[in-house]
Motif scaffolding. Structure first.
Motif, PDB file in Angstrom:
ATOM      1  N   ILE A 190      -2.133  20.981  56.148  1.00  0.00           N
ATOM      2  CA  ILE A 190      -2.319  22.341  56.679  1.00  0.00           C
ATOM      3  C   ILE A 190      -3.787  22.741  56.610  1.00  0.00           C
ATOM      4  CG2 ILE A 190      -1.833  24.784  56.211  1.00  0.00           C
ATOM      5  CD1 ILE A 190       1.029  23.833  55.389  1.00  0.00           C
ATOM      6  N   LYS A 191      -4.478  22.352  55.535  1.00  0.00           N
ATOM      7  CA  LYS A 191      -5.922  22.653  55.428  1.00  0.00           C
ATOM      8  C   LYS A 191      -6.680  22.057  56.606  1.00  0.00           C
ATOM      9  CE  LYS A 191      -6.233  22.818  50.357  1.00  0.00           C
ATOM     10  NZ  LYS A 191      -6.837  22.136  49.171  1.00  0.00           N
ATOM     11  N   GLY A 192      -6.371  20.782  56.923  1.00  0.00           N
ATOM     12  CA  GLY A 192      -7.040  20.127  58.043  1.00  0.00           C
ATOM     13  C   GLY A 192      -6.760  20.820  59.356  1.00  0.00           C
ATOM     14  N   PHE A 193      -5.496  21.176  59.574  1.00  0.00           N
ATOM     15  CA  PHE A 193      -5.135  21.848  60.830  1.00  0.00           C
ATOM     16  C   PHE A 193      -5.764  23.237  60.906  1.00  0.00           C
ATOM     17  CE2 PHE A 193      -1.188  19.031  60.495  1.00  0.00           C
ATOM     18  CZ  PHE A 193      -1.743  18.063  61.318  1.00  0.00           C
ATOM     19  N   ASP A 194      -5.883  23.921  59.765  1.00  0.00           N
ATOM     20  CA  ASP A 194      -6.520  25.243  59.757  1.00  0.00           C
ATOM     21  C   ASP A 194      -7.998  25.145  60.123  1.00  0.00           C
ATOM     22  OD1 ASP A 194      -4.422  26.954  59.238  1.00  0.00           O
ATOM     23  OD2 ASP A 194      -4.609  26.807  57.059  1.00  0.00           O
ATOM     24  N   TYR A 195      -8.669  24.118  59.596  1.00  0.00           N
ATOM     25  CA  TYR A 195     -10.084  23.930  59.952  1.00  0.00           C
ATOM     26  C   TYR A 195     -10.227  23.698  61.451  1.00  0.00           C
ATOM     27  CZ  TYR A 195     -12.263  23.795  55.323  1.00  0.00           C
ATOM     28  OH  TYR A 195     -12.767  24.130  54.086  1.00  0.00           O
ATOM     29  N   MET A 196      -9.331  22.888  62.003  1.00  0.00           N
ATOM     30  CA  MET A 196      -9.431  22.616  63.431  1.00  0.00           C
ATOM     31  C   MET A 196      -9.182  23.877  64.249  1.00  0.00           C
ATOM     32  SD  MET A 196      -7.701  19.751  65.839  1.00  0.00           S
ATOM     33  CE  MET A 196      -7.993  19.856  67.608  1.00  0.00           C
ATOM     34  N   LEU A 197      -8.202  24.685  63.833  1.00  0.00           N
ATOM     35  CA  LEU A 197      -7.912  25.922  64.563  1.00  0.00           C
ATOM     36  C   LEU A 197      -9.055  26.927  64.428  1.00  0.00           C
ATOM     37  CD1 LEU A 197      -4.116  26.312  63.780  1.00  0.00           C
ATOM     38  CD2 LEU A 197      -5.155  25.759  65.986  1.00  0.00           C
ATOM     39  N   ALA A 198      -9.796  26.852  63.319  1.00  0.00           N
ATOM     40  CA  ALA A 198     -10.973  27.711  63.180  1.00  0.00           C
ATOM     41  C   ALA A 198     -12.048  27.320  64.186  1.00  0.00           C
ATOM     42  CB  ALA A 198     -11.520  27.615  61.755  1.00  0.00           C
ATOM     43  N   ILE A 199     -12.105  26.020  64.498  1.00  0.00           N
ATOM     44  CA  ILE A 199     -13.075  25.531  65.486  1.00  0.00           C
ATOM     45  C   ILE A 199     -12.591  25.810  66.905  1.00  0.00           C
ATOM     46  CG2 ILE A 199     -14.239  23.461  66.364  1.00  0.00           C
ATOM     47  CD1 ILE A 199     -13.829  22.296  63.468  1.00  0.00           C
ATOM     48  N   ASN A 200     -11.302  25.580  67.128  1.00  0.00           N
ATOM     49  CA  ASN A 200     -10.727  25.750  68.468  1.00  0.00           C
ATOM     50  C   ASN A 200      -9.346  26.387  68.344  1.00  0.00           C
ATOM     51  OD1 ASN A 200      -9.792  25.637  71.061  1.00  0.00           O
ATOM     52  ND2 ASN A 200      -9.826  23.400  71.241  1.00  0.00           N
ATOM     53  N   SER A 201      -9.296  27.694  68.484  1.00  0.00           N
ATOM     54  CA  SER A 201      -8.045  28.425  68.270  1.00  0.00           C
ATOM     55  C   SER A 201      -7.054  28.270  69.413  1.00  0.00           C
ATOM     56  CB  SER A 201      -8.342  29.913  68.068  1.00  0.00           C
ATOM     57  OG  SER A 201      -8.981  30.452  69.221  1.00  0.00           O
ATOM     58  N   SER A 202      -7.442  27.576  70.481  1.00  0.00           N
ATOM     59  CA  SER A 202      -6.526  27.398  71.626  1.00  0.00           C
ATOM     60  C   SER A 202      -5.897  26.009  71.657  1.00  0.00           C
ATOM     61  CB  SER A 202      -7.272  27.654  72.945  1.00  0.00           C
ATOM     62  OG  SER A 202      -8.317  26.716  73.116  1.00  0.00           O
ATOM     63  N   ALA A 203      -6.045  25.236  70.578  1.00  0.00           N
ATOM     64  CA  ALA A 203      -5.471  23.886  70.519  1.00  0.00           C
ATOM     65  C   ALA A 203      -3.980  23.980  70.210  1.00  0.00           C
ATOM     66  CB  ALA A 203      -6.196  23.054  69.461  1.00  0.00           C
TER      67      ALA A 203
END
Length: 348
Positions: A190-203
């Motif tokens: 979840i931490k990894g996915f949260d970081y990615m969503l912080a970079i690109n919230s439309s993924a």
């Protein structure tokens, strides 16, 4: 140069007819141009005209062995013919020219993959990544090689080192999340996915992965929250409504779950998974006619699913509709002739 740019444009576009027209026109103007002849060779390889391509390779070999584009075509010729070792040898010769190192290392790595050699493939994907640290293709395939080699510790060390240098890489954070998801460390995933969503919230796909982590942790309310965020980004929502329905089913809220399965069907009237889930819920709630109706509709849309056939047969029998159950049972004994209980039910 302008002709070359036009030919390259059509090749990259995948419009090989126009590329060939441009090559033909170019050769009329410059019949001795090696660059245009090499582009002609690229077109021939795309058309899989290997006999003519071989003739052109033989013609160009004497004058073009120091030309990277020619060597790439030469390597591609052998790759397409199923000779990866020869292709690798040619690519390694091209690397000596110190041009297109990222592309060539990826090419070599792909050929090692074709040979079933993830060890050497990994070395060249990593080398390609050194040449271009933003190359997502190299990064993704390097992680696949680590997985094939069962080198999980080395994989996460490699990924952490990469993230130290490229903290805003979407692919790297996605791989990080997936790495921990596959190892059932859902909190870290979840931490990894949260970081990615912080970079690109439309993924959109990352929301689904994050929600799946919460489901695995039995935190269904949090999963629903993530799916609801996902709904705002999606054009087709049927599957997400279905997943929310499953969460509410797990939370023992059948009425709410039923509502979401119905929403799923309004989005996609042929979504048989939502139909079958409604069948299960109606059965739990004592609505056997509705359970039979939705099971029948789902099975009509997914006739080859034996689990659906078994369920439908059970519901027919439970409703006293023995003749109707026979068509399901006949399919079961045909598909699984060695299963005793299929024959037992059919006989009964």
């Amino acid at each position: 140069e302008e002709l070359d740019d036009i030919i390259v444009y059509y090749l990259e576009l995948g419009d090989f007819n126009y590329a060939d027209m441009a090559v033909t026109y170019g050769l009329k103007l410059h019949p001795n141009s090696l660059d245009i002849k090499i582009k002609k060779l690229e077109v021939l390889l795309e058309w899989e005209d290997y006999n003519t391509a071989k003739e052109m390779i033989d013609e160009l070999k004497g004058s073009s062995m120091e030309n990277t584009d020619f060597l790439v075509c030469y390597a591609k010729y052998y790759s397409n013919l199923g000779n990866p070792r020869k292709s690798i040898d040619i690519c390694k010769k091209a690397l000596e020219l110190n041009e297109e190192e990222n592309f060539l290392n990826n090419f070599i790595a792909d050929e090692y993959v074709n040979l079933g050699d993830p060890f050497n493939a990994l070395k060249h994907y990593q080398q390609a990544l050194k040449e271009d640290p933003t190359d997502e293709y190299s990064l993704e395939n390097a992680m696949i090689c680590f997985s094939d080699l069962n080198k999980s510790e080395e994989a996460i060390a490699f990924l952490n080192d990469y993230l130290d240098n490229f903290a805003y890489s979407e692919v790297a954070w996605s791989e990080y999340g997936q790495y921990y998801f596959n190892r059932k460390n859902y909190e870290e995933a979840i931490k990894g996915f949260d970081y990615m969503l912080a970079i690109n919230s439309s993924a959109v796909g990352v929301y689904a992965s994050k929600a799946a982590c919460y489901e695995a942790l039995n935190q269904y309310k949090k999963a629903v929250e993530v799916y609801e965020e996902m709904l705002e980004l999606e054009y087709t929502k049927a599957f997400t409504f279905y997943k929310i329905g499953l969460c509410y089913k797990a939370l023992k809220q059948p009425t709410v779950a039923l509502n979401y399965f119905q929403k799923s069907l309004r989005e996609d009237p042929q979504f048989y998974m939502a139909m079958m889930e409604q069948s299960y819920l109606y059965e739990e709630m004592g609505g056997m006619p509705e359970a039979l109706h939705f099971a029948r509709e789902a099975t009509l849309l997914n006739d080859g699913n034996l689990d659906y056939q078994k369920r439908l047969a059970f519901l027919f029998i439970d409703s006293g509709k023995f003749e109707e159950s026979l068509s399901c049972l006949k399919k079961l004994v045909d598909a699984e002739p060695s299963r005793f209980y299929n024959w037992y039910a059919y006989t009964e």
